[in-house]
Design a protein around this motif. Structure first.
Motif, PDB file in Angstrom:
ATOM      1  N   LEU A 180       0.943  -1.245   0.024  1.00 32.74           N
ATOM      2  CA  LEU A 180       0.249  -0.290   0.686  1.00 32.74           C
ATOM      3  C   LEU A 180       0.914   1.137  -0.064  1.00 32.74           C
ATOM      4  O   LEU A 180       0.431   2.273  -0.491  1.00 32.74           O
ATOM      5  CB  LEU A 180      -0.506   0.224   1.038  1.00 32.74           C
ATOM      6  N   TYR A 181       1.345   1.108   1.177  1.00 34.63           N
ATOM      7  CA  TYR A 181       2.846   2.077   0.957  1.00 34.63           C
ATOM      8  C   TYR A 181       3.351   2.676  -0.913  1.00 34.63           C
ATOM      9  O   TYR A 181       3.889   3.630  -1.032  1.00 34.63           O
ATOM     10  CB  TYR A 181       4.567   1.963   1.465  1.00 34.63           C
ATOM     11  N   GLU A 182       3.649   1.765  -1.291  1.00 29.70           N
ATOM     12  CA  GLU A 182       4.532   2.082  -2.600  1.00 29.70           C
ATOM     13  C   GLU A 182       3.217   2.679  -3.818  1.00 29.70           C
ATOM     14  O   GLU A 182       2.902   3.286  -5.063  1.00 29.70           O
ATOM     15  CB  GLU A 182       4.834   0.218  -3.075  1.00 29.70           C
ATOM     16  N   VAL A 183       1.876   1.809  -3.360  1.00 30.19           N
ATOM     17  CA  VAL A 183       0.982   2.578  -4.122  1.00 30.19           C
ATOM     18  C   VAL A 183       0.447   3.909  -4.352  1.00 30.19           C
ATOM     19  O   VAL A 183       0.411   4.110  -5.002  1.00 30.19           O
ATOM     20  CB  VAL A 183       0.024   1.716  -3.765  1.00 30.19           C
ATOM     21  N   ALA A 184       0.759   4.200  -3.016  1.00 30.59           N
ATOM     22  CA  ALA A 184       1.295   5.814  -2.704  1.00 30.59           C
ATOM     23  C   ALA A 184       2.048   6.462  -3.554  1.00 30.59           C
ATOM     24  O   ALA A 184       1.790   7.741  -4.072  1.00 30.59           O
ATOM     25  CB  ALA A 184       0.890   5.764  -1.076  1.00 30.59           C
ATOM     26  N   ARG A 185       3.339   5.851  -3.011  1.00 31.94           N
ATOM     27  CA  ARG A 185       4.675   6.594  -3.605  1.00 31.94           C
ATOM     28  C   ARG A 185       4.157   6.650  -4.980  1.00 31.94           C
ATOM     29  O   ARG A 185       4.871   7.551  -5.767  1.00 31.94           O
ATOM     30  CB  ARG A 185       5.168   5.671  -3.570  1.00 31.94           C
ATOM     31  N   ARG A 186       3.731   5.358  -6.165  1.00 32.26           N
ATOM     32  CA  ARG A 186       3.443   5.613  -7.577  1.00 32.26           C
ATOM     33  C   ARG A 186       2.593   6.780  -7.558  1.00 32.26           C
ATOM     34  O   ARG A 186       2.853   7.677  -8.524  1.00 32.26           O
ATOM     35  CB  ARG A 186       2.887   4.461  -8.095  1.00 32.26           C
ATOM     36  N   GLY A 187       1.082   7.522  -6.886  1.00 25.66           N
ATOM     37  CA  GLY A 187       0.056   8.068  -7.326  1.00 25.66           C
ATOM     38  C   GLY A 187       1.212   9.576  -6.757  1.00 25.66           C
ATOM     39  O   GLY A 187       0.452  10.196  -7.193  1.00 25.66           O
ATOM     40  N   MET A 188       2.169   9.101  -5.694  1.00 26.83           N
ATOM     41  CA  MET A 188       2.803  11.014  -5.654  1.00 26.83           C
ATOM     42  C   MET A 188       3.356  11.290  -6.455  1.00 26.83           C
ATOM     43  O   MET A 188       3.549  12.616  -7.453  1.00 26.83           O
ATOM     44  CB  MET A 188       3.652  10.714  -4.649  1.00 26.83           C
ATOM     45  N   ARG A 189       4.102  10.113  -7.783  1.00 23.33           N
ATOM     46  CA  ARG A 189       4.653  10.374  -9.130  1.00 23.33           C
ATOM     47  C   ARG A 189       4.155  10.505 -10.314  1.00 23.33           C
ATOM     48  O   ARG A 189       4.326  12.135 -10.430  1.00 23.33           O
ATOM     49  CB  ARG A 189       5.510   9.504  -9.375  1.00 23.33           C
ATOM     50  N   GLU A 190       2.670   9.957 -10.314  1.00 26.34           N
ATOM     51  CA  GLU A 190       2.178  10.712 -11.166  1.00 26.34           C
ATOM     52  C   GLU A 190       0.900  11.380 -11.839  1.00 26.34           C
ATOM     53  O   GLU A 190       0.750  12.059 -11.976  1.00 26.34           O
ATOM     54  CB  GLU A 190       1.009   9.195 -11.142  1.00 26.34           C
ATOM     55  N   GLU A 191       0.755  11.463  -9.445  1.00 32.96           N
ATOM     56  CA  GLU A 191       0.246  12.949 -10.138  1.00 32.96           C
ATOM     57  C   GLU A 191       0.944  14.508  -9.954  1.00 32.96           C
ATOM     58  O   GLU A 191       0.214  14.978  -9.570  1.00 32.96           O
ATOM     59  CB  GLU A 191      -1.239  12.598  -8.923  1.00 32.96           C
ATOM     60  N   LEU A 192       1.171  14.684  -8.969  1.00 35.32           N
ATOM     61  CA  LEU A 192       2.465  15.356  -8.548  1.00 35.32           C
ATOM     62  C   LEU A 192       3.758  15.411  -8.686  1.00 35.32           C
ATOM     63  O   LEU A 192       4.654  16.711  -8.630  1.00 35.32           O
ATOM     64  CB  LEU A 192       2.067  15.875  -6.742  1.00 35.32           C
ATOM     65  N   SER A 193       4.236  14.536  -9.511  1.00 29.02           N
ATOM     66  CA  SER A 193       5.747  14.481  -9.464  1.00 29.02           C
ATOM     67  C   SER A 193       6.778  14.038  -8.424  1.00 29.02           C
ATOM     68  O   SER A 193       7.142  15.087  -8.540  1.00 29.02           O
ATOM     69  CB  SER A 193       5.923  15.970 -10.547  1.00 29.02           C
ATOM     70  N   VAL A 194       6.530  14.293  -7.647  1.00 24.02           N
ATOM     71  CA  VAL A 194       7.470  14.030  -6.237  1.00 24.02           C
ATOM     72  C   VAL A 194       7.922  12.566  -5.843  1.00 24.02           C
ATOM     73  O   VAL A 194       6.900  11.657  -6.499  1.00 24.02           O
ATOM     74  CB  VAL A 194       5.844  14.806  -5.254  1.00 24.02           C
ATOM     75  N   GLN A 195       9.274  12.556  -5.678  1.00 23.87           N
ATOM     76  CA  GLN A 195       9.487  11.863  -5.596  1.00 23.87           C
ATOM     77  C   GLN A 195       9.691  11.184  -4.171  1.00 23.87           C
ATOM     78  O   GLN A 195       9.418  11.897  -3.272  1.00 23.87           O
ATOM     79  CB  GLN A 195      11.556  11.724  -6.360  1.00 23.87           C
ATOM     80  N   PRO A 196      10.069   9.978  -3.731  1.00 28.54           N
ATOM     81  CA  PRO A 196       9.645   9.562  -2.352  1.00 28.54           C
ATOM     82  C   PRO A 196      11.092  10.052  -1.116  1.00 28.54           C
ATOM     83  O   PRO A 196      10.037  10.555   0.079  1.00 28.54           O
ATOM     84  CB  PRO A 196       9.801   8.157  -2.573  1.00 28.54           C
ATOM     85  N   HIS A 197      12.221  10.632  -1.874  1.00 28.34           N
ATOM     86  CA  HIS A 197      12.649  11.267  -0.777  1.00 28.34           C
ATOM     87  C   HIS A 197      12.426  12.630  -0.172  1.00 28.34           C
ATOM     88  O   HIS A 197      13.239  13.325   0.127  1.00 28.34           O
ATOM     89  CB  HIS A 197      14.306  11.266  -1.074  1.00 28.34           C
TER      90      HIS A 197
END
Length: 371
Positions: A247-264
């Motif tokens: 679930l955390y990785e899915v949230a990180r994918r959403g952050m990348r795809e919708e806001l272009s924000v990286q996990p770090h």
């Protein structure tokens, strides 16, 4: 009576007194503690105007803002740790009941015709997950949540067919009538729960909450205001059909795809599991705090392009203070235009940062001003 019997009797009496002294008081304390807890639960049980206790399974609401979001686990104050969540994918795809199969076939024919005629873009029948069950328990000592999420393979056309909860079946009933019990909201067959999504409340480094408005062209909740990021579980992307999704990785994918924000660039915290009881859609609620990207920087980042720009038609930035966010939720022109789970998401994010007392005081004050 022999001397041996007398001695045994004396020893037994002494041991009885000793055990009573050692254990009677702790047992009594434990008993009274349990009684106090039970009494406290009874006192907290909500009661209607007629004195009849109301269901404890109440959906989220603030004054005139009523939603179909049921917070199943999580209060915002205590984060749900990654090791507290176990996701299992079961064998065998979800099967629709025979009298609902024609609905799915109808959807498939419609999409094929749309592609042939060129009237619109054909909807892709992507592989998804249905929720077989969500079980919650508590650890024995700390009473932290222990959550088991069981998923089963399905696809998007099955989801669309099952979303027609109020469509008449041949016998005159509806899927909602036949398969759902309003008094048992967590009990439903998997074929009616072919959706699990991730919702994230994103807060910039200068304390602005990102609020997005969904595009009018999306299939679910078009034109409504909602989470900063919303992403559905995909068997094709999130597990490749072999492993259970994270679930955390899915949230990180959403952050990348919708806001272009990286996990770090942010910290990510899981706050709750929520069920939209009206649509039978499950979701996990996260909050993400950007560590070095302020509101202006995020605007600039998005202006340079995001993968899923088409999903949102506009984005606003609201000061991440209880009073400001609650005013936004209760705006007369917006109070009935929120995606069902978004207000609960923002409430939980506020509680996690500012504390329950401050948030509830701000909510009570905002509701009073509306009267």
């Amino acid at each position: 009576m022999t001397g041996i019997d007398l001695a045994n009797g004396i020893v037994g009496a002494v041991l009885g007194i000793l055990f009573a002294t050692l254990f009677q008081q702790p047992l009594q304390d434990a008993w009274f503690k349990l009684r106090r807890r039970a009494a406290a639960r009874l006192r907290r049980l909500p009661v209607g105007e007629d004195g009849v206790p109301l269901s404890t399974w109440s959906t989220f609401a603030i004054g005139p803002l009523h939603t179909s979001a049921l917070i199943v686990e999580g209060d915002g104050e205590q984060a749900i740790t990654p090791d507290a969540v176990r996701v299992q994918v079961l064998e065998g795809e979800v099967d629709l009941p025979p009298d609902m199969v024609p609905w799915r076939e109808e959807i498939e024919r419609t999409e094929q015709q749309a592609e042939v005629s060129g009237t619109r873009v054909r909807i892709w029948n992507g592989p998804r997950y249905a929720v077989e069950g969500l079980e919650i328990s508590r650890t024995s000592l700390e009473e932290h949540p222990d959550i088991s999420l069981r998923l089963r393979p399905t696809d998007y056309f099955t989801f669309l067919a099952a979303q027609q909860l109020d469509r008449r079946l041949p016998d005159g009933t509806t899927p909602r009538d036949r398969y759902l019990d309003p008094d048992r909201p967590l009990t439903a067959p998997a074929f009616l729960q072919c959706s699990f999504g991730i919702n994230v409340a994103v807060v910039t480094s200068d304390h602005l909450l990102v609020v997005s408005r969904r595009a009018d062209t999306v299939r679910m909740a078009p034109g409504l205001w909602g989470a900063s990021v919303n992403e559905g579980l995909s068997r094709h992307i999130d597990s490749a059909g072999r492993t259970a999704p994270d679930l955390y990785e899915v949230a990180r994918r959403g952050m990348r795809e919708e806001l272009s924000v990286q996990p770090h660039e942010y910290t990510l915290t899981l706050l709750a599991f929520v069920l939209d009881v009206e649509r039978r859609q499950w979701s996990a609620h996260f909050t993400a705090h950007l560590t070095g990207l302020n509101g202006e920087g995020l605007r600039a980042r998005i202006s340079r392009g995001v993968a899923d720009r088409w999903e949102h038609q506009s984005i606003e930035y609201v000061p991440f203070r209880p009073s400001a966010v609650i005013r936004e939720l209760l705006r007369p022109d917006r109070v009935r235009h929120w995606a069902p789970v978004a207000p609960a998401l923002f409430h939980l994010a506020l509680v996690h940062t500012h504390g329950r007392g401050a948030v509830e005081r701000a909510e009570a004050s905002a509701v009073r001003r509306l009267r």
